[in-house]
Design a protein around this motif. Structure first.
Motif, PDB file in Angstrom:
ATOM      1  N   ALA A   1      -1.614  -1.394  -6.256  1.00 28.32           N
ATOM      2  CA  ALA A   1      -0.947  -1.779  -5.008  1.00 28.32           C
ATOM      3  C   ALA A   1      -0.997  -3.281  -4.771  1.00 28.32           C
ATOM      4  N   TYR A   2      -2.140  -3.906  -5.055  1.00 29.41           N
ATOM      5  CA  TYR A   2      -2.314  -5.321  -4.731  1.00 29.41           C
ATOM      6  C   TYR A   2      -2.011  -6.247  -5.898  1.00 29.41           C
ATOM      7  N   HIS A   3      -1.417  -5.716  -6.944  1.00 31.39           N
ATOM      8  CA  HIS A   3      -1.100  -6.535  -8.116  1.00 31.39           C
ATOM      9  C   HIS A   3      -0.285  -7.786  -7.761  1.00 31.39           C
ATOM     10  N   PRO A   4       0.692  -7.712  -6.854  1.00 28.06           N
ATOM     11  CA  PRO A   4       1.482  -8.921  -6.548  1.00 28.06           C
ATOM     12  C   PRO A   4       0.729  -9.974  -5.734  1.00 28.06           C
ATOM     13  N   LEU A   5      -0.424  -9.620  -5.157  1.00 22.50           N
ATOM     14  CA  LEU A   5      -1.169 -10.555  -4.324  1.00 22.50           C
ATOM     15  C   LEU A   5      -2.029 -11.483  -5.172  1.00 22.50           C
ATOM     16  N   SER A   6      -2.240 -12.691  -4.662  1.00 24.68           N
ATOM     17  CA  SER A   6      -3.157 -13.619  -5.331  1.00 24.68           C
ATOM     18  C   SER A   6      -4.596 -13.229  -5.006  1.00 24.68           C
TER      19      SER A   6
ATOM     20  N   GLU B   1       0.830  -1.205   0.000  1.00 28.25           N
ATOM     21  CA  GLU B   1       0.000   0.000   0.000  1.00 28.25           C
ATOM     22  C   GLU B   1       0.866   1.257   0.000  1.00 28.25           C
ATOM     23  N   ASN B   2       1.914   1.269   0.795  1.00 27.28           N
ATOM     24  CA  ASN B   2       2.799   2.436   0.818  1.00 27.28           C
ATOM     25  C   ASN B   2       3.548   2.590  -0.507  1.00 27.28           C
ATOM     26  N   ALA B   3       4.030   1.463  -1.053  1.00 30.13           N
ATOM     27  CA  ALA B   3       4.745   1.527  -2.327  1.00 30.13           C
ATOM     28  C   ALA B   3       3.812   1.977  -3.442  1.00 30.13           C
ATOM     29  N   GLY B   4       2.581   1.483  -3.411  1.00 29.99           N
ATOM     30  CA  GLY B   4       1.605   1.876  -4.429  1.00 29.99           C
ATOM     31  C   GLY B   4       1.269   3.355  -4.345  1.00 29.99           C
TER      32      GLY B   4
ATOM     33  N   GLU C   1       2.403   9.907 -14.648  1.00 36.12           N
ATOM     34  CA  GLU C   1       2.404   8.890 -15.702  1.00 36.12           C
ATOM     35  C   GLU C   1       1.951   7.542 -15.151  1.00 36.12           C
ATOM     36  N   VAL C   2       2.400   7.199 -13.950  1.00 37.79           N
ATOM     37  CA  VAL C   2       1.984   5.950 -13.330  1.00 37.79           C
ATOM     38  C   VAL C   2       0.485   5.981 -13.047  1.00 37.79           C
ATOM     39  N   GLU C   3      -0.002   7.123 -12.575  1.00 37.15           N
ATOM     40  CA  GLU C   3      -1.428   7.237 -12.299  1.00 37.15           C
ATOM     41  C   GLU C   3      -2.256   7.017 -13.561  1.00 37.15           C
TER      42      GLU C   3
ATOM     43  N   ASP D   1     -13.608  -5.701 -19.013  1.00 32.77           N
ATOM     44  CA  ASP D   1     -13.567  -7.158 -19.205  1.00 32.77           C
ATOM     45  C   ASP D   1     -14.260  -7.905 -18.070  1.00 32.77           C
ATOM     46  N   HIS D   2     -14.805  -7.178 -17.109  1.00 38.00           N
ATOM     47  CA  HIS D   2     -15.460  -7.788 -15.939  1.00 38.00           C
ATOM     48  C   HIS D   2     -14.515  -8.759 -15.219  1.00 38.00           C
ATOM     49  N   ASP D   3     -13.284  -8.318 -15.064  1.00 37.83           N
ATOM     50  CA  ASP D   3     -12.276  -9.144 -14.394  1.00 37.83           C
ATOM     51  C   ASP D   3     -12.710  -9.421 -12.957  1.00 37.83           C
ATOM     52  N   PRO D   4     -12.611 -10.676 -12.493  1.00 43.75           N
ATOM     53  CA  PRO D   4     -13.057 -11.014 -11.133  1.00 43.75           C
ATOM     54  C   PRO D   4     -12.292 -10.277 -10.039  1.00 43.75           C
ATOM     55  N   ARG D   5     -11.100  -9.814 -10.343  1.00 48.70           N
ATOM     56  CA  ARG D   5     -10.326  -9.086  -9.324  1.00 48.70           C
ATOM     57  C   ARG D   5     -11.018  -7.779  -8.957  1.00 48.70           C
ATOM     58  N   ILE D   6     -11.763  -7.207  -9.889  1.00 49.09           N
ATOM     59  CA  ILE D   6     -12.494  -5.978  -9.604  1.00 49.09           C
ATOM     60  C   ILE D   6     -13.464  -6.209  -8.453  1.00 49.09           C
ATOM     61  N   ALA D   7     -14.150  -7.333  -8.468  1.00 53.54           N
ATOM     62  CA  ALA D   7     -15.123  -7.633  -7.409  1.00 53.54           C
ATOM     63  C   ALA D   7     -14.432  -7.771  -6.059  1.00 53.54           C
ATOM     64  N   LEU D   8     -13.237  -8.356  -6.038  1.00 53.80           N
ATOM     65  CA  LEU D   8     -12.500  -8.495  -4.781  1.00 53.80           C
ATOM     66  C   LEU D   8     -12.094  -7.126  -4.238  1.00 53.80           C
ATOM     67  N   VAL D   9     -11.602  -6.272  -5.122  1.00 54.31           N
ATOM     68  CA  VAL D   9     -11.198  -4.932  -4.714  1.00 54.31           C
ATOM     69  C   VAL D   9     -12.407  -4.150  -4.203  1.00 54.31           C
ATOM     70  N   ARG D  10     -13.542  -4.348  -4.844  1.00 58.89           N
ATOM     71  CA  ARG D  10     -14.740  -3.625  -4.421  1.00 58.89           C
ATOM     72  C   ARG D  10     -15.212  -4.070  -3.043  1.00 58.89           C
TER      73      ARG D  10
END
Length: 269
Positions: free
Chosen positions: A213-218, A112-115, A123-125, A138-147
């Motif tokens: 931020a949570y990209h590296p997490l499963s 979270e701090n690194a993100g 540019e990153v934003e 694409d209705h990626d399932p990760r969106i639902a987890l983040v929500r």
């Protein structure tokens, strides 16, 4: 009998010190000092933009000293700590400590701090926002987890409230510094016109930031985090963090607005 009575009383007297020590543990696990430094750096960058746009780049060393004093990371941490103390019960503190002292909790804080530090780069934003747009389309399932995380902490509404309150305090500071003459009602009406735009932009930013931020997490790890966030301890923790940082941002915004106004008035004189 006298000894039997005194022992519980003496034990009770140690409770505030014990609670204070446990809150210190939680504050350290959350790496709030590191987070506050990142947010302070963001504030200093914003202050330089104000220097260019409102002071014609003529703020100089005096302006720099003012904004560095206003964006004091240590003061921000103390405000958040007080909010957590007011919001969380001892049991909730222990539950949070248990989560963040484990490997997953520790990695989440670091991510979270690194993100947050990374997304401060424009540019990153933009890349993060674009990535969210693709995944949402694409209705990626990760969106639902983040929500789930967003909803558990009521992040959209709380961030919008913090943003609008901070804008209001900045304008109040400018008025009190002599650069504006608007009443509180006028300022609130002006800020209110931005509600829809701020809400939409905040929603996109929060999703983009969290996906970054949570990209590296499963997915399973994000789900575990969401499960904690939905507990009483997780909700109390997030409420305290938002209350503390929100109050800090309001104070910073007012002081920054007043400092900007005073510098503008000095230039006119």
């Amino acid at each position: 009998m006298r000894a039997w009575i005194l022992a519980p009383l003496l034990w009770l007297l140690t409770l505030p010190a014990w609670a204070d020590a446990r809150m210190t543990v939680l504050v350290d696990l959350l790496e709030l000092q590191e987070a506050a430094v990142i947010l302070s750096d963001e504030g200093l960058s914003h202050a330089e933009t104000l220097n260019q746009e409102m002071l014609g780049g003529q703020g100089g060393p005096g302006w720099q000293m003012q904004v560095e004093s206003i964006h004091d990371a240590g003061r921000m941490v103390e405000m958040v700590r007080r909010a957590l103390e007011e919001t969380m019960t001892p049991d909730e503190v222990e539950t949070a400590i248990a989560f963040y002292s484990a490997d997953l909790g520790s990695r989440i804080v670091a991510l979270e701090n690194a993100g947050r530090a990374a997304i401060a780069d424009r540019e990153v934003e933009l890349i993060a926002r674009a990535n969210y747009g693709v995944l949402a389309g694409d209705h990626d399932p990760r969106i639902a987890l983040v929500r789930r995380l967003i909803d558990a902490a009521n992040m959209i509404d709380r961030n919008v409230s913090t943003a609008l309150n901070s804008n209001f305090q900045f304008l109040r500071g400018m008025r009190d510094g002599g650069a504006l003459e608007d009443s509180d009602e006028d300022l609130l009406a002006d800020i209110g016109t931005d509600l829809d735009a701020v809400t939409e932009d905040t929603s996109v930013w929060v999703h983009a930031y969290m996906l970054l931020a949570y990209h590296p997490l499963s997915d399973a790890e994000i789900e575990d985090y969401a499960t904690f966030a939905e507990t009483d301890a997780g909700r109390a923790l997030n409420r305290g963090l938002f209350d503390g940082f929100g109050k800090a941002y309001e104070d910073i915004s007012y002081a920054l607005g007043r400092a900007a106004a005073l510098n503008m008035v000095d230039e006119r004189l």
